[in-house]
Design an enzyme around this catalytic site. Structure first.
Site, PDB file in Angstrom:
ATOM      1  N   HIS A  16      69.120  46.541  60.107  1.00 53.31           N
ATOM      2  CA  HIS A  16      68.529  45.255  60.415  1.00 53.31           C
ATOM      3  C   HIS A  16      67.426  45.175  59.360  1.00 53.31           C
ATOM      4  O   HIS A  16      66.742  45.756  58.817  1.00 53.31           O
ATOM      5  CB  HIS A  16      67.793  45.508  61.784  1.00 53.31           C
ATOM      6  CG  HIS A  16      67.012  44.182  62.366  1.00 53.31           C
ATOM      7  ND1 HIS A  16      65.988  43.685  61.860  1.00 53.31           N
ATOM      8  CD2 HIS A  16      67.654  43.533  63.427  1.00 53.31           C
ATOM      9  CE1 HIS A  16      65.635  42.540  62.598  1.00 53.31           C
ATOM     10  NE2 HIS A  16      66.848  42.251  63.365  1.00 53.31           N
ATOM     11  N   ASP A  18      64.371  43.817  59.189  1.00 55.59           N
ATOM     12  CA  ASP A  18      63.055  44.089  59.344  1.00 55.59           C
ATOM     13  C   ASP A  18      63.149  45.650  59.174  1.00 55.59           C
ATOM     14  O   ASP A  18      62.114  46.122  58.817  1.00 55.59           O
ATOM     15  CB  ASP A  18      62.719  43.785  60.495  1.00 55.59           C
ATOM     16  CG  ASP A  18      62.450  42.027  60.787  1.00 55.59           C
ATOM     17  OD1 ASP A  18      62.421  41.469  59.707  1.00 55.59           O
ATOM     18  OD2 ASP A  18      62.652  41.888  61.879  1.00 55.59           O
ATOM     19  N   LYS A  19      64.018  46.329  59.653  1.00 61.39           N
ATOM     20  CA  LYS A  19      63.937  47.714  59.437  1.00 61.39           C
ATOM     21  C   LYS A  19      64.366  48.174  58.186  1.00 61.39           C
ATOM     22  O   LYS A  19      63.741  49.259  57.651  1.00 61.39           O
ATOM     23  CB  LYS A  19      65.070  48.393  60.398  1.00 61.39           C
ATOM     24  CG  LYS A  19      64.537  48.648  61.728  1.00 61.39           C
ATOM     25  CD  LYS A  19      63.553  49.583  61.886  1.00 61.39           C
ATOM     26  CE  LYS A  19      62.309  49.132  62.591  1.00 61.39           C
ATOM     27  NZ  LYS A  19      61.212  50.044  62.444  1.00 61.39           N
ATOM     28  N   GLU A  44      53.673  46.048  52.029  1.00 60.37           N
ATOM     29  CA  GLU A  44      54.481  45.095  53.000  1.00 60.37           C
ATOM     30  C   GLU A  44      55.757  44.874  51.867  1.00 60.37           C
ATOM     31  O   GLU A  44      55.443  44.701  50.676  1.00 60.37           O
ATOM     32  CB  GLU A  44      53.771  43.942  52.821  1.00 60.37           C
ATOM     33  CG  GLU A  44      52.264  44.022  53.650  1.00 60.37           C
ATOM     34  CD  GLU A  44      52.286  44.630  54.935  1.00 60.37           C
ATOM     35  OE1 GLU A  44      53.369  44.577  55.632  1.00 60.37           O
ATOM     36  OE2 GLU A  44      51.397  45.041  55.586  1.00 60.37           O
ATOM     37  N   GLU A  57      48.014  46.454  48.715  1.00 59.88           N
ATOM     38  CA  GLU A  57      47.044  47.229  48.116  1.00 59.88           C
ATOM     39  C   GLU A  57      47.301  48.632  48.098  1.00 59.88           C
ATOM     40  O   GLU A  57      47.464  49.265  49.145  1.00 59.88           O
ATOM     41  CB  GLU A  57      45.749  46.803  48.697  1.00 59.88           C
ATOM     42  CG  GLU A  57      45.360  45.487  48.780  1.00 59.88           C
ATOM     43  CD  GLU A  57      46.337  44.595  49.827  1.00 59.88           C
ATOM     44  OE1 GLU A  57      46.800  43.510  49.546  1.00 59.88           O
ATOM     45  OE2 GLU A  57      46.198  45.204  50.904  1.00 59.88           O
ATOM     46  N   LYS A 176      72.250  45.760  66.709  1.00 56.65           N
ATOM     47  CA  LYS A 176      71.209  45.600  67.839  1.00 56.65           C
ATOM     48  C   LYS A 176      71.739  45.980  69.226  1.00 56.65           C
ATOM     49  O   LYS A 176      73.021  45.807  69.023  1.00 56.65           O
ATOM     50  CB  LYS A 176      70.482  44.121  67.837  1.00 56.65           C
ATOM     51  CG  LYS A 176      69.916  43.365  66.700  1.00 56.65           C
ATOM     52  CD  LYS A 176      69.620  42.170  66.949  1.00 56.65           C
ATOM     53  CE  LYS A 176      67.977  42.089  67.762  1.00 56.65           C
ATOM     54  NZ  LYS A 176      67.510  40.698  67.724  1.00 56.65           N
ATOM     55  N   PHE A 244      80.478  38.509  63.426  1.00 57.03           N
ATOM     56  CA  PHE A 244      79.261  39.125  62.685  1.00 57.03           C
ATOM     57  C   PHE A 244      79.447  39.825  61.381  1.00 57.03           C
ATOM     58  O   PHE A 244      79.303  41.015  61.336  1.00 57.03           O
ATOM     59  CB  PHE A 244      78.381  39.939  63.791  1.00 57.03           C
ATOM     60  CG  PHE A 244      77.143  40.302  63.423  1.00 57.03           C
ATOM     61  CD1 PHE A 244      76.523  40.063  62.281  1.00 57.03           C
ATOM     62  CD2 PHE A 244      76.326  41.272  64.408  1.00 57.03           C
ATOM     63  CE1 PHE A 244      75.162  40.414  61.987  1.00 57.03           C
ATOM     64  CE2 PHE A 244      75.051  41.643  63.934  1.00 57.03           C
ATOM     65  CZ  PHE A 244      74.374  41.243  62.860  1.00 57.03           C
ATOM     66  N   ASP A 252      69.384  37.389  57.440  1.00 61.86           N
ATOM     67  CA  ASP A 252      67.935  36.929  57.982  1.00 61.86           C
ATOM     68  C   ASP A 252      67.000  37.636  57.169  1.00 61.86           C
ATOM     69  O   ASP A 252      67.290  38.617  56.683  1.00 61.86           O
ATOM     70  CB  ASP A 252      67.679  37.505  59.398  1.00 61.86           C
ATOM     71  CG  ASP A 252      68.128  36.527  60.328  1.00 61.86           C
ATOM     72  OD1 ASP A 252      67.927  35.422  60.373  1.00 61.86           O
ATOM     73  OD2 ASP A 252      69.106  36.707  61.514  1.00 61.86           O
ATOM     74  N   ALA A 253      66.129  36.966  56.632  1.00 55.20           N
ATOM     75  CA  ALA A 253      64.945  37.680  56.018  1.00 55.20           C
ATOM     76  C   ALA A 253      64.386  38.819  56.877  1.00 55.20           C
ATOM     77  O   ALA A 253      64.274  38.530  57.951  1.00 55.20           O
ATOM     78  CB  ALA A 253      63.996  36.416  55.494  1.00 55.20           C
ATOM     79  N   ARG A 258      57.625  43.887  61.705  1.00 62.12           N
ATOM     80  CA  ARG A 258      58.134  42.864  62.896  1.00 62.12           C
ATOM     81  C   ARG A 258      58.772  43.297  64.088  1.00 62.12           C
ATOM     82  O   ARG A 258      59.314  42.772  64.924  1.00 62.12           O
ATOM     83  CB  ARG A 258      58.937  41.774  62.076  1.00 62.12           C
ATOM     84  CG  ARG A 258      58.364  40.783  61.377  1.00 62.12           C
ATOM     85  CD  ARG A 258      59.000  39.470  61.366  1.00 62.12           C
ATOM     86  NE  ARG A 258      60.176  39.409  60.654  1.00 62.12           N
ATOM     87  CZ  ARG A 258      60.825  38.362  60.229  1.00 62.12           C
ATOM     88  NH1 ARG A 258      60.303  37.206  60.438  1.00 62.12           N
ATOM     89  NH2 ARG A 258      61.868  38.563  59.716  1.00 62.12           N
ATOM     90  N   LYS A 259      58.905  44.834  64.124  1.00 59.84           N
ATOM     91  CA  LYS A 259      59.656  45.339  65.271  1.00 59.84           C
ATOM     92  C   LYS A 259      58.790  46.328  65.873  1.00 59.84           C
ATOM     93  O   LYS A 259      59.123  47.637  65.886  1.00 59.84           O
ATOM     94  CB  LYS A 259      61.122  45.904  64.502  1.00 59.84           C
ATOM     95  CG  LYS A 259      62.111  45.008  64.351  1.00 59.84           C
ATOM     96  CD  LYS A 259      62.367  44.188  65.737  1.00 59.84           C
ATOM     97  CE  LYS A 259      63.425  43.172  65.224  1.00 59.84           C
ATOM     98  NZ  LYS A 259      62.810  41.842  64.751  1.00 59.84           N
ATOM     99  N   LYS A 279      51.745  51.967  55.846  1.00 64.84           N
ATOM    100  CA  LYS A 279      50.371  52.223  55.848  1.00 64.84           C
ATOM    101  C   LYS A 279      50.027  53.803  55.531  1.00 64.84           C
ATOM    102  O   LYS A 279      50.948  54.546  56.441  1.00 64.84           O
ATOM    103  CB  LYS A 279      49.887  51.780  57.237  1.00 64.84           C
ATOM    104  CG  LYS A 279      49.960  50.017  57.268  1.00 64.84           C
ATOM    105  CD  LYS A 279      49.301  49.783  58.633  1.00 64.84           C
ATOM    106  CE  LYS A 279      49.497  48.368  58.726  1.00 64.84           C
ATOM    107  NZ  LYS A 279      49.143  47.847  60.153  1.00 64.84           N
ATOM    108  N   LYS A 283      44.593  54.587  57.942  1.00 67.43           N
ATOM    109  CA  LYS A 283      45.031  53.446  58.508  1.00 67.43           C
ATOM    110  C   LYS A 283      45.083  53.707  60.081  1.00 67.43           C
ATOM    111  O   LYS A 283      46.070  54.425  60.473  1.00 67.43           O
ATOM    112  CB  LYS A 283      46.167  52.602  58.164  1.00 67.43           C
ATOM    113  CG  LYS A 283      45.419  51.455  56.996  1.00 67.43           C
ATOM    114  CD  LYS A 283      45.377  52.320  55.771  1.00 67.43           C
ATOM    115  CE  LYS A 283      45.328  51.371  54.600  1.00 67.43           C
ATOM    116  NZ  LYS A 283      45.333  51.888  53.522  1.00 67.43           N
ATOM    117  N   ASP A 285      45.696  51.722  62.722  1.00 68.06           N
ATOM    118  CA  ASP A 285      46.733  51.305  63.133  1.00 68.06           C
ATOM    119  C   ASP A 285      48.033  52.464  63.302  1.00 68.06           C
ATOM    120  O   ASP A 285      48.605  52.271  64.363  1.00 68.06           O
ATOM    121  CB  ASP A 285      47.323  50.144  62.384  1.00 68.06           C
ATOM    122  CG  ASP A 285      46.807  48.903  62.487  1.00 68.06           C
ATOM    123  OD1 ASP A 285      45.863  48.782  63.446  1.00 68.06           O
ATOM    124  OD2 ASP A 285      46.848  47.944  61.663  1.00 68.06           O
TER     125      ASP A 285
END
Length: 399
Positions: A16, A18-19, A44, A57, A176, A244, A252-253, A258-259, A279, A283, A285
């Site tokens: 995917h 995003d992955k 990123e 960074e 998916k 597909f 898709d970008a 995002r997941k 990260k 961090k 997060d």
């Protein structure tokens, strides 16, 4: 808790878009931690048709110091990015590991962030950002994960295995899944709907090819789910939109982070909003979400609750958490306040304490970036936050 209800979670494959971005970002984390285990990384990634862009960074000895890249590091960065995409399996006209354009826009970390986060003198290492993080565990599955997400991941992991092993020749990397389960008295009892959309090879635009794909995917679902859980055929959806062929970053970008629900608990738990991939473990997060899962899993594994949610909160530059909250959802055997009092005596919940306890300053992160950060044991070895080595201490203090 309702006595009977339906609940749904989804997963996405390693291919995917995003992955793909998450795995590239975490490949950079692993690269830099392998050079300097105290490196600071916030990487990123953007992926789209024949393009990968890095931004963020960084700071680290032998990596990026005094505003300059160390010799040879930019070349290693590009090599790692291309190797990651190759491993996933992208060799398509619209996205090919060998020929996509690559931009590296990583640059030095702000000195103002560094002065608040770094350990110095009598000052302990501070949190890399403010925020709230959640951990969750449930006795629905052997790995103490929500069953809807657990089986969504397992279906796609099987598709990926069969694609890489060439068990079938018609699967491409992007896919998916979605699993809807019926719960009775808090326990999952059967699937009421299953969805898989998978990218496939060209030429599958006829009834015979579609039937072949559907039969294969149904077989995977039946193998993954417990016996007797398969829904009626009408509630099994395989590529419901039809063809597909164009997928991944060409379709898709993709962007890092995002997941976040796929990465965590499939919607069964609250989420603080922070992504993990790209990260370094200073961090919170990332590291505080991991330790929250670690503590929640150990509570359930110790038999102190059937379900447990933990929240931690931090302020940037401040070492100690601002709050610790435990909710056992009415399933606990001891008061939540008692658990809240004991946990900080077992794990120091500062950023440095978390990293030290879970041994997080290692290049272990690319493996987390597909099929969930929790409830998995890649290569047969659990991530450190999945271990249940607090059980005996919890039982002794609270049992």
């Amino acid at each position: 808790m309702r006595s009977q209800f339906l609940f749904t979670s989804e997963s996405v494959s390693e291919g995917h878009p995003d992955k793909v971005a998450d795995q590239i970002s975490d490949a950079i984390v692993d690269l830099f931690l392998s050079i300097d285990d105290q490196a600071r990384i916030a990487c990123e990634t953007l992926t789209t048709t024949q393009l990968v862009v890095l931004a963020g960074e960084i700071r680290g000895k032998g990596i990026y110091e005094d505003g300059q890249w160390a010799p040879g590091i930019p070349e290693r960065v590009e090599q790692v990015v291309r190797e990651t995409v190759k491993r996933i399996g992208y060799e398509q006209d619209g996205f090919h590991w060998e020929s996509f354009r690559f931009e590296n826009n990583l640059h030095g970390q702000s000195a103002h962030i560094a002065q608040g986060v770094d350990e110095s003198g009598n000052k302990d290492e501070g949190a890399g950002d403010q925020g709230i993080m959640f951990g969750y565990a449930s006795d629905e599955t052997p790995d103490l994960m929500p069953a809807t997400l657990y089986y969504s991941h397992k279906i796609l992991e099987r598709l990926a295995h069969d694609r890489h092993a060439k068990v079938v020749d018609f699967l491409e990397p992007d896919a998916k899944s979605q699993v809807t389960l019926e719960y009775i008295d808090e326990k999952p009892v059967r699937a009421t709907a299953l969805v898989v959309s998978t990218q496939h090879a060209a030429g599958m635009d006829n009834d015979e090819s579609r039937a072949k794909l559907r039969a294969y995917v149904k077989g995977v679902m039946a193998d993954v789910l417990p016996e007797g859980w398969m829904p009626d055929d009408a509630q099994i959806y395989v590529n419901p939109t039809g063809l597909f062929e164009i997928g991944g970053p060409d379709g898709d970008a993709g962007l890092t982070g995002r997941k976040i629900i796929v990465d965590t608990y499939g919607g069964a738990s609250p989420h603080g909003g922070g992504a993990f991939s790209g990260k370094d473990p200073t961090k919170v997060d990332r590291s505080a979400a991991y330790v929250s899962r670690y503590m929640a899993k150990n509570i359930v594994a110790a038999g102190l609750a059937r379900r447990c949610t933990i929240q931690l909160s931090y302020a940037i530059g401040v070492a100690e958490p601002l709050s610790l909250y435990v909710d056992t959802h009415g399933t606990g055997t001891v008061p939540e306040s008692a658990i809240e009092a004991v946990l900080p005596t077992l794990v120091r919940l500062t950023p440095k304490g978390i990293r030290t306890h879970l041994k997080l300053n290692k290049p272990i992160y690319q493996k987390t970036a597909a099929y969930g950060h929790f409830g998995r044991a890649p290569d047969g070895d659990f991530f450190p936050w999945e271990k249940t080595d607090l059980v005996d201490q919890l039982k002794a203090k609270l049992g």
